[in-house]
Design a protein around this motif. Structure first.
Motif, PDB file in Angstrom:
ATOM      1  N   GLU A   1       0.797  -1.211   0.000  1.00 15.49           N
ATOM      2  CA  GLU A   1       0.000   0.000   0.000  1.00 15.49           C
ATOM      3  C   GLU A   1       0.838   1.273   0.000  1.00 15.49           C
ATOM      4  N   ASP A   2       2.150   1.150   0.146  1.00 14.72           N
ATOM      5  CA  ASP A   2       3.044   2.296   0.009  1.00 14.72           C
ATOM      6  C   ASP A   2       3.348   2.608  -1.449  1.00 14.72           C
ATOM      7  N   THR A   3       2.928   1.752  -2.354  1.00 15.29           N
ATOM      8  CA  THR A   3       3.161   1.972  -3.772  1.00 15.29           C
ATOM      9  C   THR A   3       2.509   3.277  -4.218  1.00 15.29           C
ATOM     10  N   ALA A   4       3.302   4.165  -4.795  1.00 21.14           N
ATOM     11  CA  ALA A   4       2.812   5.476  -5.200  1.00 21.14           C
ATOM     12  C   ALA A   4       3.933   6.237  -5.881  1.00 21.14           C
ATOM     13  N   VAL A   5       3.566   7.342  -6.504  1.00 18.25           N
ATOM     14  CA  VAL A   5       4.550   8.319  -6.924  1.00 18.25           C
ATOM     15  C   VAL A   5       4.785   9.253  -5.744  1.00 18.25           C
ATOM     16  N   TYR A   6       6.028   9.411  -5.359  1.00 16.08           N
ATOM     17  CA  TYR A   6       6.382  10.244  -4.219  1.00 16.08           C
ATOM     18  C   TYR A   6       6.905  11.589  -4.710  1.00 16.08           C
ATOM     19  N   TYR A   7       6.338  12.649  -4.162  1.00 18.72           N
ATOM     20  CA  TYR A   7       6.668  14.004  -4.568  1.00 18.72           C
ATOM     21  C   TYR A   7       7.298  14.777  -3.421  1.00 18.72           C
ATOM     22  N   CYS A   8       8.291  15.547  -3.734  1.00 19.85           N
ATOM     23  CA  CYS A   8       8.927  16.448  -2.789  1.00 19.85           C
ATOM     24  C   CYS A   8       8.296  17.825  -2.897  1.00 19.85           C
ATOM     25  N   THR A   9       8.156  18.506  -1.772  1.00 19.00           N
ATOM     26  CA  THR A   9       7.619  19.857  -1.768  1.00 19.00           C
ATOM     27  C   THR A   9       8.395  20.717  -0.782  1.00 19.00           C
ATOM     28  N   ALA A  10       8.425  22.010  -1.025  1.00 17.42           N
ATOM     29  CA  ALA A  10       9.211  22.911  -0.188  1.00 17.42           C
ATOM     30  C   ALA A  10       8.602  24.299  -0.166  1.00 17.42           C
TER      31      ALA A  10
END
Length: 122
Positions: free
Chosen positions: A89-98
């Motif tokens: 369930e951790d499968t995903a596209v991971y995005y960084c933000t700042a």
């Protein structure tokens, strides 16, 4: 404006680990709060973790507490997401933000990177 580049995604078996990296550059790359969101197929983008510039304050989504750790190396303008005990369930596209404001990062209204794919197999 800030530019963000994520890396470190890949395919891993359940129970395995990955470390994601995000490098920030540009005028807001310094002294910014930085965090991670993820978006699974068919799902909305969801908060994962955030850290202040100093690293003295961090927050995690309940779904990743005890498994994921956010950290940063400010000399490199880089934030990391260490992901342990990964689940399908951790499968995903991971995005960084700042953003300079922690609240802006936590609400997902700041700048974004291009994303890196994390796939966890059973």
């Amino acid at each position: 404006q800030v530019q963000l580049v994520e890396s470190g995604g890949g395919l891993v078996q359940a129970g395995g680990s990955l470390r994601l990296s995000c490098v920030a550059s540009g005028r807001t790359g310094s002294r910014s709060a930085m965090g991670w969101f993820r978006q699974a197929p068919g799902k909305e983008r969801a908060f994962v973790a955030v850290s202040t510039w100093s690293g003295d304050t961090t927050y995690y989504a309940d779904s990743v507490k005890g498994r994921f750790t956010i950290s940063r190396d400010n000399a490199k303008n880089t934030v990391y997401l260490q992901m342990n005990s990964l689940k399908p369930e951790d499968t995903a596209v991971y995005y960084c933000t700042a953003d300079r404001a922690l609240r802006t990062v936590m609400t997902g209204s700041g700048n974004w990177g291009q994303g890196t794919q994390v796939t966890v197999s059973s």
